[in-house]
Design an enzyme around this catalytic site. Structure first.
Site, PDB file in Angstrom:
ATOM      1  N   CYS A  45       8.975 -44.727  32.469  1.00 47.49           N
ATOM      2  CA  CYS A  45       9.019 -43.465  31.703  1.00 47.49           C
ATOM      3  C   CYS A  45       7.659 -42.781  31.727  1.00 47.49           C
ATOM      4  CB  CYS A  45       9.417 -43.742  30.257  1.00 47.49           C
ATOM      5  SG  CYS A  45      10.991 -44.581  30.095  1.00 47.49           S
TER       6      CYS A  45
HETATM    7  C1  BEZ Z   1      10.569 -48.223  31.864  1.00 46.84           C
HETATM    8  O1  BEZ Z   1      10.689 -47.076  31.502  1.00 46.84           O
HETATM    9  O2  BEZ Z   1       9.583 -48.593  32.459  1.00 46.84           O
HETATM   10  C2  BEZ Z   1      11.653 -49.216  31.609  1.00 46.84           C
HETATM   11  C3  BEZ Z   1      12.412 -49.109  30.476  1.00 46.84           C
HETATM   12  C4  BEZ Z   1      13.387 -50.033  30.249  1.00 46.84           C
HETATM   13  C5  BEZ Z   1      13.621 -51.042  31.174  1.00 46.84           C
HETATM   14  C6  BEZ Z   1      12.876 -51.120  32.320  1.00 46.84           C
HETATM   15  C7  BEZ Z   1      11.880 -50.177  32.547  1.00 46.84           C
END
Ligand code: BEZ
Length: 211
Positions: A45
């Site tokens: 994200c």
């Molecule tokens: C991320 O945004 O990095 C993420 C969020 C949930 C699970 C895996 C990655």
């Protein structure tokens, strides 16, 4: 029942990293991209929101306002934005919506309980100025989105809203487009003076009309 293409995007009021907003008022006559992410302070994200901020000029050029959303609080968003700015070399320049009671997430069907009961998946909606939903895509938490693809779809939507054309596979701005089947071949020269190629009676290509 989740939202479908052609539905009216639900309006909402929300707290965001840029203050309180009414969604429709915020969009005004612009196009909108509303996208959810699983959570603040997560690695994928962080890169997605950084890339979105870096593409500010591209979104502005297309008259698009972008809004991100997660179920985290405004305080969490505010702290995380500092990390995004620092690590991605950007200034996050769009609101991140706080949806701790999940009302917006539920209205937009952004929580898929068999994937995660308490976090939004990577949903993305493109909303036209008349507030109809034009694109819905859903990615899993483990896959960051391709924001060039989002821009490409916006280009296609804006072009096809104004001309009787559709865009073929892997089309990019400036490439030939398809004349829609409802236009008779004999009527093409008047509508598309740049010319056309009839590959098959149902497959007619013409240069992008607004270039
Ligand atoms: C991320 O945004 O990095 C993420 C969020 C949930 C699970 C895996 C990655």
């Amino acid at each position: 029942m989740g939202l479908r293409l052609g539905d009216t995007a639900p309006n909402f009021k929300a707290k965001t990293s840029q203050g309180d907003i009414d969604f429709y008022e915020y969009l005004g006559n612009s196009w909108g991209v509303l996208f959810s992410h699983p959570g603040d302070y997560t690695p994928v994200c962080t890169t997605e929101l950084g890339r979105t901020a870096a593409l500010k000029d591209e979104f502005e050029k297309r008259n698009v306002k972008v809004l991100a959303l997660s179920v985290d609080s405004v305080e969490s968003h505010t702290g995380w934005i500092k990390d995004i700015n620092e690590t991605q070399g950007v200034e996050v320049n769009f609101p991140i919506i706080a949806d701790p009671d999940r009302k917006i997430s539920e209205a937009y069907d952004m929580i898929h309980p068999n994937a995660s009961v308490n976090a939004t998946v990577r949903s993305l909606f493109i909303i036209a100025p008349d507030k109809t939903v034009k694109l819905i895509i859903t990615y899993p938490a483990s896959t960051g989105r391709n924001f060039q693809e989002i821009l490409r779809v916006i280009d296609s939507l804006q072009l096809t809203a104004n001309y009787s054309v559709a865009t073929p596979a892997d089309w990019k701005e400036g490439e030939d487009v398809v004349v829609v089947p409802s236009i008779k071949t004999e009527d093409i020269p008047a509508k598309f003076p740049k010319g056309f190629t009839e590959v098959k009676p149902y497959l007619r290509l013409t240069p992008q009309p607004n270039k």
